[in-house]
Scaffold this active site. Structure first.
Site, PDB file in Angstrom:
ATOM      1  N   HIS A  56       0.835  -1.212   0.000  1.00  0.00           N
ATOM      2  CA  HIS A  56       0.000   0.000   0.000  1.00  0.00           C
ATOM      3  C   HIS A  56       0.862   1.252   0.000  1.00  0.00           C
ATOM      4  O   HIS A  56       1.564   1.534   0.973  1.00  0.00           O
ATOM      5  CB  HIS A  56      -0.925  -0.003   1.217  1.00  0.00           C
ATOM      6  CG  HIS A  56      -1.966   1.072   1.182  1.00  0.00           C
ATOM      7  ND1 HIS A  56      -2.929   1.130   0.204  1.00  0.00           N
ATOM      8  CD2 HIS A  56      -2.194   2.148   1.983  1.00  0.00           C
ATOM      9  CE1 HIS A  56      -3.716   2.177   0.416  1.00  0.00           C
ATOM     10  NE2 HIS A  56      -3.281   2.813   1.488  1.00  0.00           N
ATOM     11  N   HIS A  58       0.970   5.545  -1.360  1.00  0.00           N
ATOM     12  CA  HIS A  58       0.553   6.758  -2.080  1.00  0.00           C
ATOM     13  C   HIS A  58       1.847   7.518  -2.310  1.00  0.00           C
ATOM     14  O   HIS A  58       2.303   8.269  -1.442  1.00  0.00           O
ATOM     15  CB  HIS A  58      -0.411   7.607  -1.252  1.00  0.00           C
ATOM     16  CG  HIS A  58      -1.578   6.836  -0.695  1.00  0.00           C
ATOM     17  ND1 HIS A  58      -2.567   6.319  -1.487  1.00  0.00           N
ATOM     18  CD2 HIS A  58      -1.903   6.489   0.573  1.00  0.00           C
ATOM     19  CE1 HIS A  58      -3.460   5.694  -0.728  1.00  0.00           C
ATOM     20  NE2 HIS A  58      -3.076   5.772   0.526  1.00  0.00           N
ATOM     21  N   ARG A  85      -4.903  15.140   7.079  1.00  0.00           N
ATOM     22  CA  ARG A  85      -5.413  15.097   5.709  1.00  0.00           C
ATOM     23  C   ARG A  85      -5.447  16.496   5.104  1.00  0.00           C
ATOM     24  O   ARG A  85      -5.178  16.668   3.913  1.00  0.00           O
ATOM     25  CB  ARG A  85      -6.807  14.446   5.670  1.00  0.00           C
ATOM     26  CG  ARG A  85      -7.237  14.087   4.252  1.00  0.00           C
ATOM     27  CD  ARG A  85      -8.593  13.423   4.204  1.00  0.00           C
ATOM     28  NE  ARG A  85      -9.680  14.371   4.437  1.00  0.00           N
ATOM     29  CZ  ARG A  85     -10.954  14.152   4.082  1.00  0.00           C
ATOM     30  NH1 ARG A  85     -11.285  13.014   3.492  1.00  0.00           N
ATOM     31  NH2 ARG A  85     -11.887  15.039   4.328  1.00  0.00           N
ATOM     32  N   TYR A 124      -4.446   7.907  -6.594  1.00  0.00           N
ATOM     33  CA  TYR A 124      -5.717   8.641  -6.666  1.00  0.00           C
ATOM     34  C   TYR A 124      -5.626  10.083  -7.158  1.00  0.00           C
ATOM     35  O   TYR A 124      -6.659  10.716  -7.381  1.00  0.00           O
ATOM     36  CB  TYR A 124      -6.477   8.566  -5.341  1.00  0.00           C
ATOM     37  CG  TYR A 124      -5.822   9.151  -4.116  1.00  0.00           C
ATOM     38  CD1 TYR A 124      -6.006  10.487  -3.785  1.00  0.00           C
ATOM     39  CD2 TYR A 124      -5.081   8.356  -3.255  1.00  0.00           C
ATOM     40  CE1 TYR A 124      -5.447  11.007  -2.627  1.00  0.00           C
ATOM     41  CE2 TYR A 124      -4.521   8.871  -2.103  1.00  0.00           C
ATOM     42  CZ  TYR A 124      -4.693  10.205  -1.793  1.00  0.00           C
ATOM     43  OH  TYR A 124      -4.139  10.712  -0.657  1.00  0.00           O
ATOM     44  N   HIS A 210     -11.809   3.893  -3.547  1.00  0.00           N
ATOM     45  CA  HIS A 210     -11.008   4.508  -2.475  1.00  0.00           C
ATOM     46  C   HIS A 210     -11.431   4.072  -1.081  1.00  0.00           C
ATOM     47  O   HIS A 210     -10.616   3.682  -0.254  1.00  0.00           O
ATOM     48  CB  HIS A 210     -11.083   6.041  -2.593  1.00  0.00           C
ATOM     49  CG  HIS A 210     -10.325   6.760  -1.519  1.00  0.00           C
ATOM     50  ND1 HIS A 210     -10.869   7.039  -0.279  1.00  0.00           N
ATOM     51  CD2 HIS A 210      -9.053   7.228  -1.481  1.00  0.00           C
ATOM     52  CE1 HIS A 210      -9.972   7.662   0.458  1.00  0.00           C
ATOM     53  NE2 HIS A 210      -8.864   7.787  -0.245  1.00  0.00           N
ATOM     54  N   ARG A 213     -16.688   5.773   1.888  1.00  0.00           N
ATOM     55  CA  ARG A 213     -17.165   7.163   1.926  1.00  0.00           C
ATOM     56  C   ARG A 213     -17.001   7.864   0.570  1.00  0.00           C
ATOM     57  O   ARG A 213     -17.563   8.938   0.368  1.00  0.00           O
ATOM     58  CB  ARG A 213     -16.483   7.954   3.046  1.00  0.00           C
ATOM     59  CG  ARG A 213     -14.997   8.177   2.876  1.00  0.00           C
ATOM     60  CD  ARG A 213     -14.407   9.043   4.014  1.00  0.00           C
ATOM     61  NE  ARG A 213     -13.033   9.417   3.710  1.00  0.00           N
ATOM     62  CZ  ARG A 213     -11.964   8.715   4.060  1.00  0.00           C
ATOM     63  NH1 ARG A 213     -12.096   7.604   4.754  1.00  0.00           N
ATOM     64  NH2 ARG A 213     -10.747   9.126   3.736  1.00  0.00           N
ATOM     65  N   HIS A 235      -9.530   1.157   1.065  1.00  0.00           N
ATOM     66  CA  HIS A 235      -9.364   1.592   2.460  1.00  0.00           C
ATOM     67  C   HIS A 235     -10.641   1.257   3.218  1.00  0.00           C
ATOM     68  O   HIS A 235     -11.741   1.504   2.705  1.00  0.00           O
ATOM     69  CB  HIS A 235      -9.244   3.118   2.552  1.00  0.00           C
ATOM     70  CG  HIS A 235      -7.982   3.706   2.006  1.00  0.00           C
ATOM     71  ND1 HIS A 235      -7.980   4.725   1.103  1.00  0.00           N
ATOM     72  CD2 HIS A 235      -6.687   3.449   2.274  1.00  0.00           C
ATOM     73  CE1 HIS A 235      -6.730   5.088   0.833  1.00  0.00           C
ATOM     74  NE2 HIS A 235      -5.924   4.321   1.526  1.00  0.00           N
ATOM     75  N   GLU A 238     -10.549   2.731   8.917  1.00  0.00           N
ATOM     76  CA  GLU A 238      -9.285   3.254   9.446  1.00  0.00           C
ATOM     77  C   GLU A 238      -9.534   4.154  10.650  1.00  0.00           C
ATOM     78  O   GLU A 238      -8.724   4.202  11.570  1.00  0.00           O
ATOM     79  CB  GLU A 238      -8.555   4.040   8.343  1.00  0.00           C
ATOM     80  CG  GLU A 238      -7.230   4.658   8.806  1.00  0.00           C
ATOM     81  CD  GLU A 238      -6.494   5.426   7.703  1.00  0.00           C
ATOM     82  OE1 GLU A 238      -7.093   5.621   6.628  1.00  0.00           O
ATOM     83  OE2 GLU A 238      -5.336   5.811   7.929  1.00  0.00           O
ATOM     84  N   HIS A 272      -6.026  -1.293   6.085  1.00  0.00           N
ATOM     85  CA  HIS A 272      -6.185  -0.899   7.501  1.00  0.00           C
ATOM     86  C   HIS A 272      -7.120  -1.866   8.236  1.00  0.00           C
ATOM     87  O   HIS A 272      -6.679  -2.603   9.083  1.00  0.00           O
ATOM     88  CB  HIS A 272      -6.664   0.557   7.684  1.00  0.00           C
ATOM     89  CG  HIS A 272      -5.804   1.569   6.999  1.00  0.00           C
ATOM     90  ND1 HIS A 272      -4.464   1.716   7.299  1.00  0.00           N
ATOM     91  CD2 HIS A 272      -6.063   2.479   6.021  1.00  0.00           C
ATOM     92  CE1 HIS A 272      -3.944   2.678   6.543  1.00  0.00           C
ATOM     93  NE2 HIS A 272      -4.893   3.158   5.756  1.00  0.00           N
ATOM     94  N   ASP A 323       2.222   3.116   3.024  1.00  0.00           N
ATOM     95  CA  ASP A 323       1.096   4.050   2.982  1.00  0.00           C
ATOM     96  C   ASP A 323       1.541   5.510   2.838  1.00  0.00           C
ATOM     97  O   ASP A 323       1.806   5.962   1.743  1.00  0.00           O
ATOM     98  CB  ASP A 323       0.227   3.823   4.235  1.00  0.00           C
ATOM     99  CG  ASP A 323      -1.111   4.531   4.176  1.00  0.00           C
ATOM    100  OD1 ASP A 323      -1.412   5.161   3.151  1.00  0.00           O
ATOM    101  OD2 ASP A 323      -1.884   4.450   5.158  1.00  0.00           O
TER     102      ASP A 323
HETATM  103 ZN   LIG Z   1      -3.803   4.722   2.178  1.00  0.00          ZN
END
Ligand SMILES: [Zn+2]
Length: 455
Positions: A56, A58, A85, A124, A210, A213, A235, A238, A272, A323
């Protein structure tokens, strides 16, 4: 035919000595022979292990590692995943495809030097900052495929489907415009990635809705239908707030909802899966899917502790990923997983059965789970698999005087990436004496990208 010789190697049925690997032109293992006569070609002192996939990633987040370590003021003083975030979204404001290439190449060099031989790239950021697609729809994904090709890392690219900014079909906003596709444009994107990957023998294209949500039940079903047997990553669970929002929306917890609405099988990797009730943990284990654990990131973000004890007792499969890339170290990733269990349970050696070496068990699980989750024929030194091999240095202070399973105990609990001596992917000798062959040139491009982004 190319050959490699090792004094010691971990094979599927255990440790072997004087091992000769024969590698075909594509980079797959053709023969694995043991107890071969000592040869001047033997790589003395090297302990050969199967390569492990980092399941995993990004990649762009490597550029912001460390930048979230400020305590906010006012409402932000209660720092959390969600304030982190916000920092991550701000780091996206100027990010260009060329910078993504430079950051990913640096990251992939570090992964190889840490003993990872493949990556699951959960990609993403697709579009320009205002949400308009690039001239080439899959531009960002192509840059990531090129970074893997340039560094030699095997890659499972997982284009991400991100259509909503919250449960119940909320609209995307702000930075999320760079992520957005409807199912039709997403299918075009995946097809563009698939056709580009034809030039990259170690690139596999999966898909990644993703999170619950970011989709609706209808769009999730449509996108899952596009996978065609390829890996599906998502995901899930988490954050506590995410679980609460899911319960308010559907009446069910995220993993519970997913297991109720989709046929979760070994093609799936749930990233997660931190917040599960015991019944969910056991059901996930029984599904044969992989839990994609990211212990360093989960600790860094304050996500919570995965119930590894219940999951392991139910023979659940897992692998690890870095991650957010706040640290790149396979040994530290697995050690952090075990330590989280010890701190919660006030006990030791939590994830293994009686009489078993913990380092060996953690490593075996991560190699097998990483291979399954990425769909890569790796994680085993065996005929037919890719020749993805990591050699540890038996003269390293944390490994000398040890043998066999205690090498793995020593590396994972007392060592770090400095124990990794040499790495081969598809039989290509990419890391020699701890250094990737392109380390310096790639580091210079990365520094230039960092200066442009943050300088
Ligand atoms: Zn992630």
């Amino acid at each position: 035919m190319k050959q490699l010789f090792f004094s010691n190697a971990l094979l599927p049925d255990g440790w072997a000595q004087n091992v000769a690997l024969s590698i075909d032109e594509q980079g797959r293992l053709e023969h694995v022979e043991t107890d071969m006569p000592a040869s001047g070609r033997t790589i003395d002192g090297a302990i050969a292990l199967p390569g492990t996939a980092n399941l995993h990633s990004h990649a762009f987040q490597r550029a912001m590692a460390g930048l979230g370590e400020w305590r906010g003021t006012g409402a932000g003083a209660d720092d959390s995943f969600w304030t982190w975030r916000d920092v991550m979204y701000r780091s996206l404001e100027k990010l260009t495809p060329e910078q993504v290439h430079a950051i990913a190449a640096q990251l992939y060099v570090e992964m190889l030097e840490a003993g990872f031989t493949a990556v699951g790239e959960f990609q993403y950021v697709h579009h320009q900052p205002d949400g308009r697609p690039y001239d080439r729809l899959a531009e960002m994904s192509v840059q990531l495929m090129q970074a893997a090709e340039d560094t030699g890392l095997a890659q499972t690219l997982l284009p991400v489907f991100y259509a909503n900014g919250g449960f119940a079909g909320q609209s995307v906003q702000g930075a999320q415009l760079r992520f957005y596709n409807d199912p039709v444009r997403f299918a075009e994107l995946v097809n563009a990635c698939r056709s580009h990957s034809k030039d990259h023998p170690r690139t596999i294209i999966g898909i990644a809705p993703h999170s619950l949500r970011a989709v609706t039940p209808e769009s999730l079903a449509e996108v899952v239908g596009q996978a065609g047997g390829a890996p599906i990553h998502m995901h899930i669970a988490e954050q506590v707030r995410e679980v609460e929002d899911c319960v308010s929306w559907s009446g069910a917890r995220p993993v519970e909802w997913l297991l109720d609405h989709h046929e979760i099988d070994p093609a799936w990797c749930l990233i997660h899966a931190t917040h599960m009730q015991q019944s969910e943990t056991k059901a996930l284990a029984a599904s044969g899917a992989v839990a994609g654990l990211c212990p360093i990131t989960e600790a860094n973000l304050g996500d919570g502790i995965f119930d590894g004890v219940t999951y392991s007792n139910a023979a659940g499969r897992f692998g690890v990923g870095s991650d957010s890339h706040v640290r790149i170290d396979l040994a530290e990733e697995l050690r952090s997983l075990e330590y989280s269990q010890r701190l919660r349970d006030l006990g030791r050696n939590r994830l293994v059965s009686a009489g078993t070496a913990n380092g060996r068990a953690l490593f075996d699980n991560a190699a097998a789970g990483g291979a399954q989750a990425t769909g890569q024929e790796t994680g085993r030194i065996a005929a037919g698999s890719w020749c993805d091999v990591v050699a540890l240095d038996s003269s390293h202070p944390v490994l000398c005087g040890k043998s066999r399973d205690n090498w793995l105990n020593g590396w994972l609990f007392s060592g770090d990436r400095s124990c990794v001596l040499d790495v081969w992917v598809s039989g290509k000798h990419l890391v020699q004496a701890g250094r990737h062959m392109k380390r310096d040139a790639i580091a210079r491009s990365f520094a230039a990208a960092m200066e442009a982004l943050f300088g």
